[in-house]
Design a protein around this motif. Structure first.
Motif, PDB file in Angstrom:
ATOM      1  N   VAL A  81       1.067   7.070  -6.549  1.00 45.77           N
ATOM      2  CA  VAL A  81       0.103   8.173  -6.692  1.00 45.77           C
ATOM      3  C   VAL A  81       0.829   9.515  -6.618  1.00 45.77           C
ATOM      4  N   VAL A  83       2.939  15.654   2.938  1.00 43.01           N
ATOM      5  CA  VAL A  83       3.648  14.369   2.896  1.00 43.01           C
ATOM      6  C   VAL A  83       4.732  14.337   3.970  1.00 43.01           C
ATOM      7  N   LEU A 134       0.831  -1.209   0.000  1.00 42.52           N
ATOM      8  CA  LEU A 134       0.000   0.000   0.000  1.00 42.52           C
ATOM      9  C   LEU A 134       0.871   1.266   0.000  1.00 42.52           C
ATOM     10  N   VAL A 135       2.023   1.209   0.663  1.00 46.45           N
ATOM     11  CA  VAL A 135       2.956   2.339   0.623  1.00 46.45           C
ATOM     12  C   VAL A 135       3.492   2.512  -0.795  1.00 46.45           C
ATOM     13  N   VAL A 180       3.281   6.844   7.500  1.00 49.28           N
ATOM     14  CA  VAL A 180       3.683   6.017   6.361  1.00 49.28           C
ATOM     15  C   VAL A 180       4.917   5.197   6.719  1.00 49.28           C
ATOM     16  N   TYR A 204       0.940   4.236  -2.682  1.00 51.93           N
ATOM     17  CA  TYR A 204       0.932   5.640  -2.227  1.00 51.93           C
ATOM     18  C   TYR A 204       2.040   6.416  -2.934  1.00 51.93           C
TER      19      TYR A 204
END
Length: 515
Positions: free
Chosen positions: A282, A500, A275-276, A507, A279
């Motif tokens: 994206v 971020v 999933l990171v 994260v 991320y």
């Protein structure tokens, strides 16, 4: 003739690297030389509207990043790296030379030939570089750094030469030089094959599968035939660029289904890491959408509203690659130094800094309007400084992302996740076209960034008010259309970069031991 093998080192690296370095240099020379001319050629020679030129350019550049996924699979299963590289080089050379014919069928066919050819050439020459080194070879990272320098040398020199020829002798001479560059790359690669510098690397992986026949034709030949038959399909997609969003939705759906499938097959820690990786992809898509104004709207901005010195608008496409050549090694040394001091920022923070510096570069482009002259031209110094800053952003994000994806991906699915990462270029170029289209406004209409909060933000950064601009000449309104878009998207990128960085601990926790 004496045969050399890859065991003969050149400057501490396999001799094959030298041939692949120059083959890639010349291939990138051809690609970036043609890219630098493309939007200007469409708007100035073919007389396409800005909107149409941006649409065609975005469709072309996005598809360039789709075909390598297909070309890589076909090379792994049937062709092998060598044959794939040669097939790709031939297709790309034909594409560049066909641009000299001024008919729509040749223009769109040429773009399609380059799209298909890049799919075979680009991923497989990189894979062949990797095959030169055994697993665990400490020279591997250094070898890829040298190879990456070849890419940027080609990207820096090509716009300068091709654009100079196009300006003094005609567009088609510039395209011919790009095609010649591709042929030189093929000759260099062929020279490496003749001298056996690759040993047995990159040959057909399974000869029986390659020679297996379907309808009386060997599979290997079917790949070649299909490659040429696919050209009209890609030409049609570029021609009907208004409908590319259907392809975007299709690719998005396929990626989502595959990612969901992988998530169900791995354990919880691996799921968090994946999933990171998504991320990061994206964030890279957002970065690419803004960054890739270079080659499209930034080229027209430089042509129409920048007081250029010692270079023309097409040649400004070399600035980014030039700064990468200057900064790549210092950045590499910086990370090593900070690591030694135990101060090396986490990769999430580097992503945030990458977006922040990208946005700052575009804000600088927007600020250039404050120093506009009576001809609606801004100083070239702003263009140079903006490119310098956004190149720093690229070095914070792009190579770091490539490295982290390999660490975050489940071992069994590394190749697929790498394909997901590169899909960010496909999506990025598509959205870059949409952003570029926002710079195409009609006289008397300054666009969405002239209204409300966005209009106030634009005026704060550029110093250009809506009322005064509307009462000014058309060239000043044109300048507003560029700097307003750059200023607002620059602030957006900076803001997301800060978010971020601020949220990096959440994260980082999901990344486990990955730095």
């Amino acid at each position: 003739m004496k045969n050399f093998t890859s065991t003969t080192d050149v400057m501490g690296h396999p001799q094959g690297l030298l041939y692949l370095f120059f083959a890639e240099l010349w291939e990138r020379f051809s690609f970036y030389g043609m890219r630098a001319l493309l939007v200007l050629y469409m708007t100035k020679h073919l007389l396409y509207s800005d909107r149409m030129a941006f649409g065609v350019y975005a469709a072309y550049m996005s598809l360039v990043y789709v075909t390598p996924m297909i070309g890589g699979v076909l090379a792994d299963r049937i062709l092998g790296f060598r044959k794939a590289i040669i097939l790709g080089g031939v297709l790309m050379a034909l594409g560049h030379f066909f641009l000299t014919f001024e008919y729509d069928v040749f223009f769109y066919g040429s773009l399609a030939l380059i799209i298909v050819g890049n799919g075979f050439f680009k991923p497989n020459i990189s894979s062949l570089v990797g095959s030169l080194y055994e697993s665990g070879d400490s020279r591997r990272d250094s070898g890829f750094t040298i190879f990456y320098m070849g890419i940027n040398i080609g990207g820096a020199v090509a716009p300068l030469l091709c654009a100079w020829l196009a300006e003094h002798y005609g567009w088609h001479v510039g395209f011919v030089l790009a095609g010649i560059g591709m042929l030189i790359g093929l000759i260099v690669f062929r020279g490496g094959l003749v001298r056996n510098v690759f040993d047995d690397r990159g040959k057909v992986p399974n000869v029986s599968r390659y020679n297996e026949k379907f309808l009386g034709i060997a599979n290997g030949n079917w790949v070649v035939i299909t490659a040429f038959l696919s050209v009209p399909i890609f030409a049609a997609i570029v021609y009907f660029y208004e409908f590319e969003h259907y392809l975007v939705w299709l690719v998005s759906a396929c990626l989502l289904v595959f990612i969901m499938s992988v998530l169900q097959k791995i354990d919880k820690p691996a799921r968090k890491k994946l999933l990171v990786a998504v991320y990061f992809t994206v964030l890279y898509t957002l970065f690419s959408a803004i960054f890739e104004q270079a080659g499209s709207s930034l080229t027209l901005f430089a042509d129409r509203n920048v007081n250029l010195i010692a270079m023309n608008a097409a040649q400004t496409n070399s600035i980014n690659s030039g700064f990468i050549i200057l900064l790549a090694i210092p950045f590499s040394v910086l990370w090593t130094y900070l690591h030694r001091l135990k101060m090396n920022p986490n990769s999430v923070v580097k992503f945030g800094l990458g977006l922040f510096f990208l946005g700052l570069g575009f804000v600088i482009f927007g600020m250039s309007a404050r120093a506009v002259n009576e001809w609606a031209q801004t100083p070239m110094s702003y263009l140079l400084i903006g490119y310098l800053v956004l190149t720093m952003g690229e070095l914070f994000l792009s190579p770091i992302g490539l490295s982290k994806i390999t660490e975050l991906s489940p071992v069994k699915y590394t190749a697929f996740i790498m394909g997901v990462w590169f899909s960010a270029n496909f999506f990025g170029h598509y959205f870059a076209g949409k952003i570029a289209e926002l710079t195409t406004v009609a006289t008397g209409d300054l666009g969405v960034f002239s209204k409300g909060v966005l209009g106030s933000l634009t005026e704060l950064i550029t110093g250009m008010s809506v009322s005064e601009t509307l009462a000014s000449a058309e060239n000043l309104q044109q300048l507003y259309s560029y700097v307003s878009v750059y200023a607002c998207f620059g602030v957006l990128a900076m803001s997301i970069g800060v978010l971020v960085i601020v949220s990096f601990r959440f994260v980082k926790k999901a990344m486990g031991a990955v730095h």
